[in-house]
Design a protein around this motif. Structure first.
Motif, mmCIF file in Angstrom:
data_model
loop_
_atom_site.group_PDB
_atom_site.id
_atom_site.type_symbol
_atom_site.label_atom_id
_atom_site.label_comp_id
_atom_site.label_asym_id
_atom_site.label_seq_id
_atom_site.Cartn_x
_atom_site.Cartn_y
_atom_site.Cartn_z
ATOM 1 N N LEU A 78 75.600 21.125 5.331
ATOM 2 C CA LEU A 78 76.668 20.221 5.770
ATOM 3 C C LEU A 78 76.495 18.842 5.145
ATOM 4 O O LEU A 78 77.488 18.188 4.782
ATOM 5 N N GLU A 79 75.238 18.394 5.022
ATOM 6 C CA GLU A 79 74.987 17.120 4.341
ATOM 7 C C GLU A 79 75.463 17.204 2.892
ATOM 8 O O GLU A 79 76.080 16.270 2.366
ATOM 9 N N ARG A 80 75.181 18.334 2.248
ATOM 10 C CA ARG A 80 75.609 18.508 0.859
ATOM 11 C C ARG A 80 77.136 18.533 0.759
ATOM 12 O O ARG A 80 77.726 17.951 -0.151
ATOM 13 N N ALA A 81 77.766 19.217 1.706
ATOM 14 C CA ALA A 81 79.221 19.295 1.690
ATOM 15 C C ALA A 81 79.839 17.913 1.888
ATOM 16 O O ALA A 81 80.809 17.540 1.215
ATOM 17 N N GLU A 82 79.274 17.162 2.821
ATOM 18 C CA GLU A 82 79.777 15.810 3.068
ATOM 19 C C GLU A 82 79.591 14.928 1.843
ATOM 20 O O GLU A 82 80.484 14.150 1.466
ATOM 21 N N ALA A 83 78.415 15.046 1.205
ATOM 22 C CA ALA A 83 78.150 14.257 0.003
ATOM 23 C C ALA A 83 79.105 14.643 -1.122
ATOM 24 O O ALA A 83 79.633 13.779 -1.839
ATOM 25 N N ALA A 84 79.355 15.945 -1.294
ATOM 26 C CA ALA A 84 80.254 16.400 -2.351
ATOM 27 C C ALA A 84 81.679 15.924 -2.101
ATOM 28 O O ALA A 84 82.389 15.500 -3.025
ATOM 29 N N LEU A 85 82.107 15.978 -0.851
ATOM 30 C CA LEU A 85 83.451 15.529 -0.513
ATOM 31 C C LEU A 85 83.611 14.034 -0.764
ATOM 32 O O LEU A 85 84.640 13.589 -1.291
ATOM 33 N N GLY A 91 84.770 8.969 -5.803
ATOM 34 C CA GLY A 91 84.216 8.704 -7.125
ATOM 35 C C GLY A 91 82.964 7.861 -7.027
ATOM 36 O O GLY A 91 81.996 8.243 -6.397
ATOM 37 N N GLU A 92 82.993 6.722 -7.637
ATOM 38 C CA GLU A 92 81.829 5.848 -7.667
ATOM 39 C C GLU A 92 81.753 4.930 -6.461
ATOM 40 O O GLU A 92 80.850 4.108 -6.366
ATOM 41 N N ALA A 93 82.693 5.006 -5.577
ATOM 42 C CA ALA A 93 82.717 4.110 -4.420
ATOM 43 C C ALA A 93 81.984 4.741 -3.240
ATOM 44 O O ALA A 93 81.909 5.955 -3.114
ATOM 45 N N GLY A 142 70.099 9.604 11.777
ATOM 46 C CA GLY A 142 71.409 9.423 11.166
ATOM 47 C C GLY A 142 71.906 7.995 11.165
ATOM 48 O O GLY A 142 73.062 7.737 10.831
ATOM 49 N N ASP A 143 71.036 7.033 11.526
ATOM 50 C CA ASP A 143 71.456 5.638 11.584
ATOM 51 C C ASP A 143 71.427 4.958 10.222
ATOM 52 O O ASP A 143 72.046 3.905 10.041
ATOM 53 N N VAL A 144 70.678 5.502 9.260
ATOM 54 C CA VAL A 144 70.704 5.026 7.873
ATOM 55 C C VAL A 144 70.777 6.243 6.969
ATOM 56 O O VAL A 144 70.505 7.373 7.390
ATOM 57 N N ASP A 145 71.171 6.012 5.705
ATOM 58 C CA ASP A 145 71.287 7.105 4.742
ATOM 59 C C ASP A 145 70.060 7.227 3.856
ATOM 60 O O ASP A 145 69.832 8.277 3.251
ATOM 61 N N LEU A 146 69.287 6.157 3.758
ATOM 62 C CA LEU A 146 68.107 6.126 2.889
ATOM 63 C C LEU A 146 67.055 5.249 3.552
ATOM 64 O O LEU A 146 67.372 4.167 4.047
ATOM 65 N N ALA A 147 65.824 5.725 3.583
ATOM 66 C CA ALA A 147 64.719 4.966 4.160
ATOM 67 C C ALA A 147 63.756 4.556 3.061
ATOM 68 O O ALA A 147 63.365 5.380 2.233
ATOM 69 N N LEU A 148 63.421 3.295 3.047
ATOM 70 C CA LEU A 148 62.421 2.777 2.116
ATOM 71 C C LEU A 148 61.208 2.419 2.954
ATOM 72 O O LEU A 148 61.274 1.538 3.810
ATOM 73 N N SER A 149 60.104 3.133 2.726
ATOM 74 C CA SER A 149 58.980 2.972 3.634
ATOM 75 C C SER A 149 57.679 3.268 2.912
ATOM 76 O O SER A 149 57.626 3.344 1.681
ATOM 77 N N ARG A 276 67.899 12.312 3.966
ATOM 78 C CA ARG A 276 67.991 13.590 4.647
ATOM 79 C C ARG A 276 68.229 14.688 3.622
ATOM 80 O O ARG A 276 68.954 14.494 2.646
ATOM 81 N N ARG A 277 67.591 15.830 3.818
ATOM 82 C CA ARG A 277 67.677 16.928 2.862
ATOM 83 C C ARG A 277 69.145 17.284 2.616
ATOM 84 O O ARG A 277 69.895 17.563 3.552
ATOM 85 N N GLY A 278 69.535 17.285 1.364
ATOM 86 C CA GLY A 278 70.917 17.538 0.990
ATOM 87 C C GLY A 278 71.659 16.263 0.667
ATOM 88 O O GLY A 278 72.593 16.263 -0.130
ATOM 89 N N GLY A 279 71.260 15.145 1.292
ATOM 90 C CA GLY A 279 71.945 13.882 1.064
ATOM 91 C C GLY A 279 71.724 13.310 -0.318
ATOM 92 O O GLY A 279 72.502 12.474 -0.784
ATOM 93 N N GLU A 280 70.663 13.781 -1.012
ATOM 94 C CA GLU A 280 70.367 13.250 -2.345
ATOM 95 C C GLU A 280 71.419 13.644 -3.377
ATOM 96 O O GLU A 280 71.463 13.093 -4.481
ATOM 97 N N SER A 281 72.283 14.601 -3.032
ATOM 98 C CA SER A 281 73.337 14.993 -3.962
ATOM 99 C C SER A 281 74.550 14.073 -3.884
ATOM 100 O O SER A 281 75.458 14.192 -4.706
ATOM 101 N N GLY A 282 74.577 13.171 -2.927
ATOM 102 C CA GLY A 282 75.667 12.205 -2.846
ATOM 103 C C GLY A 282 75.588 11.202 -3.989
ATOM 104 O O GLY A 282 74.526 10.651 -4.262
ATOM 105 N N ARG A 283 76.726 10.965 -4.660
ATOM 106 C CA ARG A 283 76.700 10.129 -5.846
ATOM 107 C C ARG A 283 76.267 8.699 -5.534
ATOM 108 O O ARG A 283 75.478 8.105 -6.259
ATOM 109 N N ALA A 284 76.788 8.138 -4.437
ATOM 110 C CA ALA A 284 76.430 6.757 -4.103
ATOM 111 C C ALA A 284 74.945 6.644 -3.783
ATOM 112 O O ALA A 284 74.269 5.700 -4.206
ATOM 113 N N VAL A 285 74.405 7.627 -3.033
ATOM 114 C CA VAL A 285 72.971 7.619 -2.721
ATOM 115 C C VAL A 285 72.155 7.723 -3.998
ATOM 116 O O VAL A 285 71.134 7.043 -4.167
#
Length: 300
Positions: A78-85, A91-93, A142-149, A276-285
């Motif tokens: 579902l994360e991958r589907a959301e990222a792909a959509l 696009g780049e936004a 789910g409160d952030v999309d990317l964690a830097l730690s 989150r696993r699958g979220g790395e396929s999102g273009r913005a991420v």
């Protein structure tokens, strides 16, 4: 055949992550009674008990944990589907929410944001400063999309929920007052400072990092003073009250403090990014990850 309800599974997952019905309800913007009702309905659908009482709290049964383990790939997809959509529609936004520990914000996040403004102006970053361990909690909730730690605070590398990306091995320098007998020594190791009073926090990642580094050098550090902010730590070092380990990424120039490189075998802290696993396929991420990698490489 069981009719699976994603929303109810998300409620069960939120309870696992948050620990209580009330906390899960707050995270999902629901009432506690609605959360309890959803979980009761899910238990009836699945035909197994999902919760058991422990005093005034509830805990997940083994059946509930089995359900979540088996359906975790569904959430990944579902994360991958959301990222792909999002990539298709925008696009780049897109906006990427980043949870980052304090010293990484000026050293990595700000340079990355500046670079993105020029290269990908449609990608925006919203930053939330957090303690190192809290950044991972915000990500899994789910409160952030990317964690830097810090890698030392990360969940197990086998955690199926996250993809972790190493960014930087940040050397730890030792801070000394200028009149310290070893301030200008031709070579310096942590062992040379084993009898010194050390300045570090009473708990948390920096306390752990300092203790582990000293113990790896063969001694247990004597904590002369406790402080967690770099301004306070360096002020005490300048006053001759003790010595401290300082991450190079956090160190700024300060008159009255000598920062010594401990050499190629000196201690480091490992900085990671996680999604989150699958979220790395999102273009913005992906764009944000690329910018963080470039900022880390430039800072080496």
């Amino acid at each position: 055949m069981v009719e699976w309800d994603i929303r109810k599974l998300q409620v069960l997952r939120a309870l696992r992550e948050r620990g209580t019905v009330t906390a899960a309800a707050e995270a999902l913007h629901m009432t506690p009674s609605a959360v309890s009702q959803q979980l009761a309905n899910l238990a009836r659908q699945l035909g197994v008990p999902l919760l058991e009482a422990r005093g005034r709290r509830v805990r997940l049964t083994d059946g509930a944990r089995l359900v979540l383990a088996q359906t975790e790939p569904v959430f990944e997809q579902l994360e991958r589907a959301e990222a792909a959509l999002a990539a298709y529609a925008e696009g780049e936004a897109g906006e990427v929410r980043v949870g980052a520990f304090a010293t990484s914000v000026p050293a990595l996040v700000v340079p990355a944001v500046r670079a993105l403004r020029d290269a990908h102006p449609g990608v925006s970053v919203r930053v939330r400063e957090a303690e190192a361990a809290e950044a991972y909690e915000l990500l899994t909730a789910g409160d952030v999309d990317l964690a830097l730690s810090l890698a030392a605070e990360a969940p197990s590398a086998a955690d199926p929920r996250l993809t972790q990306v190493p960014l930087l091995a940040d050397p730890l320098d030792v801070a000394l007052p200028p009149d310290h007998p070893l301030a200008q020594a031709p070579a310096l190791t942590l062992t040379d400072l084993s009898s010194e009073p050390w300045i570090f926090g009473g708990s948390g990642p920096w306390s752990d990092i300092t203790r582990r580094a000293c113990e790896a050098a063969g001694f247990s550090p004597y904590q002369g003073h406790s402080a967690s902010g770099w301004t306070a730590i360096l002020a005490m070092v300048e006053a001759g009250m003790g010595v401290a380990l300082v991450p190079r990424m956090a160190a700024g120039r300060r008159d009255g403090v000598v920062l010594r490189d401990l050499g190629p075998d000196g201690p480091v802290r490992h900085v990671t990014a996680a999604v989150r696993r699958g979220g790395e396929s999102g273009r913005a991420v992906c764009r944000v990850l690329e910018a963080l990698r470039d900022a880390a490489a430039a800072g080496l």
